[in-house]
Scaffold this motif. Structure first.
Motif, short mmCIF file in Angstrom:
data_model
loop_
_atom_site.label_atom_id
_atom_site.label_comp_id
_atom_site.label_asym_id
_atom_site.label_seq_id
_atom_site.Cartn_x
_atom_site.Cartn_y
_atom_site.Cartn_z
N ILE A 182 0.84 -1.20 0.00
CA ILE A 182 0.00 0.00 0.00
C ILE A 182 0.87 1.25 0.00
N GLY A 183 1.95 1.22 0.76
CA GLY A 183 2.87 2.36 0.78
C GLY A 183 3.51 2.61 -0.57
N VAL A 184 3.92 1.56 -1.25
CA VAL A 184 4.52 1.69 -2.58
C VAL A 184 3.48 2.22 -3.56
N MET A 185 2.24 1.77 -3.43
CA MET A 185 1.18 2.25 -4.31
C MET A 185 0.98 3.75 -4.14
N PHE A 186 0.93 4.22 -2.89
CA PHE A 186 0.76 5.65 -2.65
C PHE A 186 1.97 6.45 -3.12
N ALA A 187 3.16 5.89 -2.98
CA ALA A 187 4.37 6.58 -3.44
C ALA A 187 4.34 6.73 -4.96
N LEU A 188 3.98 5.66 -5.67
CA LEU A 188 3.90 5.74 -7.13
C LEU A 188 2.80 6.68 -7.58
N ALA A 189 1.67 6.68 -6.88
CA ALA A 189 0.59 7.61 -7.23
C ALA A 189 1.03 9.06 -6.99
N GLY A 190 1.78 9.29 -5.94
CA GLY A 190 2.29 10.64 -5.67
C GLY A 190 3.28 11.08 -6.73
N LEU A 191 4.14 10.18 -7.17
CA LEU A 191 5.08 10.52 -8.24
C LEU A 191 4.36 10.79 -9.55
#
Length: 89
Positions: free
Chosen positions: A11-20
């Motif tokens: 979930i953290g990686v998903m949010f990081a990629l969405a933020g990028l």
């Protein structure tokens, strides 16, 4: 219970990629805005003797960074929803 840390990291990686992806989209919109502004004020800047070298360097880097990441993100989304590997070339 053992998979909870893995899910949290996912979930953290998903949010990081969405933020990028959001940052790349904002950068693309800013680059388009600067391009339009430079085109409209071209004659005035030329009359004042101002150079566009700094703006050109900014625009080239902004377009390269935003478009390449957005293309990667779109291919990642296609791969996620279809379950197939997407390759370019």
């Amino acid at each position: 219970m053992l998979l909870l840390p893995v899910i949290a990291v996912g979930i953290g990686v998903m949010f990081a990629l969405a933020g990028l992806a959001a940052a790349a989209l904002v950068l693309l919109i800013a680059a388009i805005g600067v391009t339009i502004w430079l085109c409209r004020s071209r004659e005035q800047r030329r009359a004042e003797g101002k150079s566009n070298v700094g703006w050109t360097i900014f625009l080239v880097s902004a377009y390269l960074l935003s478009i390449s990441y957005l293309a990667f993100f779109i291919l990642l989304l296609i791969s996620t929803f279809t379950g197939e590997s997407v390759t370019v070339g």
